[in-house]
Design an enzyme around this catalytic site. Structure first.
Site, PDB file in Angstrom:
ATOM      1  N   GLN A 138     -15.118 -38.564  62.038  1.00 27.89           N
ATOM      2  CA  GLN A 138     -14.687 -39.432  63.132  1.00 27.89           C
ATOM      3  C   GLN A 138     -14.850 -40.901  62.710  1.00 27.89           C
ATOM      4  O   GLN A 138     -15.960 -41.380  62.520  1.00 27.89           O
ATOM      5  CB  GLN A 138     -15.479 -39.185  64.411  1.00 27.89           C
ATOM      6  N   ARG A 177      -9.083 -39.127  69.544  1.00 27.54           N
ATOM      7  CA  ARG A 177      -9.944 -38.865  70.699  1.00 27.54           C
ATOM      8  C   ARG A 177      -9.583 -39.846  71.812  1.00 27.54           C
ATOM      9  O   ARG A 177      -9.645 -41.075  71.626  1.00 27.54           O
ATOM     10  CB  ARG A 177     -11.410 -39.040  70.316  1.00 27.54           C
ATOM     11  N   GLY A 225     -21.180 -30.378  73.070  1.00 27.80           N
ATOM     12  CA  GLY A 225     -21.934 -31.458  72.472  1.00 27.80           C
ATOM     13  C   GLY A 225     -23.428 -31.210  72.535  1.00 27.80           C
ATOM     14  O   GLY A 225     -24.016 -30.631  71.625  1.00 27.80           O
ATOM     15  N   ARG A 226     -24.048 -31.643  73.625  1.00 27.20           N
ATOM     16  CA  ARG A 226     -25.512 -31.559  73.737  1.00 27.20           C
ATOM     17  C   ARG A 226     -26.074 -30.168  73.482  1.00 27.20           C
ATOM     18  O   ARG A 226     -27.148 -30.053  72.872  1.00 27.20           O
ATOM     19  CB  ARG A 226     -25.938 -32.066  75.117  1.00 27.20           C
ATOM     20  N   TYR A 276     -14.612 -48.571  73.025  1.00 26.06           N
ATOM     21  CA  TYR A 276     -14.787 -49.104  71.683  1.00 26.06           C
ATOM     22  C   TYR A 276     -13.485 -49.802  71.267  1.00 26.06           C
ATOM     23  O   TYR A 276     -12.560 -49.925  72.059  1.00 26.06           O
ATOM     24  CB  TYR A 276     -15.210 -47.995  70.723  1.00 26.06           C
TER      25      TYR A 276
END
Length: 363
Positions: free
Chosen positions: A100, A229, A319-320, A182
């Site tokens: 990424q 993404r 994810g987590r 971002y």
């Protein structure tokens, strides 16, 4: 166990995935101070190579593109070898891994830049409230440098160079992080992009930065190995686009025209305080996009099984749950209890809280 194809092999864009589960990008802040990966990251990602596809943590294309210390990069050739260790370790377990590529934009700090003095960059003036964690501890976000056209062209070159290094490091593909306010996202959203040149104003102009980065990366990678993404409904860092549906319809159409292979779609918000916005069914983007779509929205096992039953997405990202469960795919397949990693294990440190969580068999 209810019947599902979630755990079955599947092929997309010339790649055969072990299953329809992806490791979502997770910042873990365990690189060296100069942004290198190595043995530790190789162990971490190879432990999770049971996923059909791994996507690395955000990897900066310039030193000033980092959103905090101890985050990895591909802004120089010396960083290739460490990532090659990672890809070799993942491939040794028959896994697939994308890098990424990322720039934090205004959500960085001058202390993280190459000379320790250069201010963070953004498409337009924007005063970001709050603090960023630096090597010297928390510090307020700083005034930004509004990017000139020359700066923009230079940044596109930085993405192309990082994409080239990712290929040399043995990755199976790349993902562009175009979400969560971002740098690329800041160009897309009208709240953070107030430019009046060819990179601002209309939807087409605001999407130009992403388009030109994609065109640069297509010089290095086949489009089938490029992923983007997106988080159309996110209110990351208190910013968003005021009319997201036409914007992201345009972005998807642009990706289709360029032959981009993958869409990583964050369906919902980021959990921050939000202001009401025009709502649209973000899952329509999946049917608009011509390639496979990865869904990402705090999925549980039941949610993932349901999503595949309804065919709302091709791949489901976790994810987590992968933090404390390196063998998450096997645990999900067995419908076994998951270990919840403590919050203090998420960021920073060494192997503790990173590569020392046991598998079911070890436990």
């Amino acid at each position: 166990m209810s019947k599902t194809d979630l755990f079955d092999p599947v092929s997309f864009n010339g790649l055969t995935l072990k299953n329809r589960i992806a490791l979502s990008p997770l910042t873990r802040a365990r690189a060296t101070q100069d942004g290198k990966a190595g043995d530790l990251q190789a162990a971490y990602y190879s432990q999770r190579a049971g996923a059909g596809l791994l996507i690395t943590e955000a990897t900066a294309v310039t030193p000033g593109g980092r959103g905090g210390p101890m985050l990895p990069g591909l802004w120089e050739d010396d960083q290739i070898a460490g990532w090659k260790e990672v890809t070799d370790a993942v491939h040794a377990k028959d896994g697939l891994i994308f890098s990424q590529l990322w720039h934090a934009g205004r959500l960085s700090h001058s202390s993280l830049s190459a000379d320790g003095r250069t201010p963070p960059v953004s498409p337009s003036e924007y005063s970001q409230p709050g603090e960023i964690f630096t090597e010297q501890g928390p510090k307020p976000y700083e005034p930004i440098h509004v990017m000139t056209t020359a700066d923009i062209k230079g940044m596109i070159g930085a993405y192309e160079a990082a994409a080239t290094r990712a290929k040399k490091a043995g990755f199976d593909g790349i993902e562009l992080h175009a979400a969560h306010s971002y740098l690329i996202s800041a160009f897309l959203n009208d709240m953070t992009n107030q430019r009046d040149d060819e990179y601002g104003g209309s939807i087409e102009n605001r999407a130009r930065f992403l388009k030109e980065i994609l065109e640069a990366c297509l010089k290095v990678w086949d489009g089938k190995r490029i992923m983007v993404r997106l988080a159309p409904l996110a209110h990351a860092y208190g910013t968003w686009d005021t009319d997201p549906e036409p914007l992201f319809n345009h972005v998807i159409d642009m990706m289709n025209e360029l032959g981009i292979g993958w869409l990583d779609l964050v369906e919902g918000d980021t959990g921050v305080t939000r202001t009401p916005e025009p709502y649209f069914d973000v899952l329509k983007l999946r049917t608009r996009f011509k390639g496979p779509t990865i869904l990402n929205n705090l999925y549980t096992r039941d949610m993932a099984v349901d999503a595949r039953a309804k065919n709302t997405g091709d791949i489901i990202a976790f994810g987590r749950p992968f933090i404390g469960n390196p063998d998450l795919v096997e645990r999900l397949k067995a419908n076994a209890e998951l270990h919840e990693a403590p919050l203090n294990a998420y960021y920073g440190g060494g192997a503790r809280g990173y590569t020392d969580f046991p598998t079911m068999e070890e436990a």
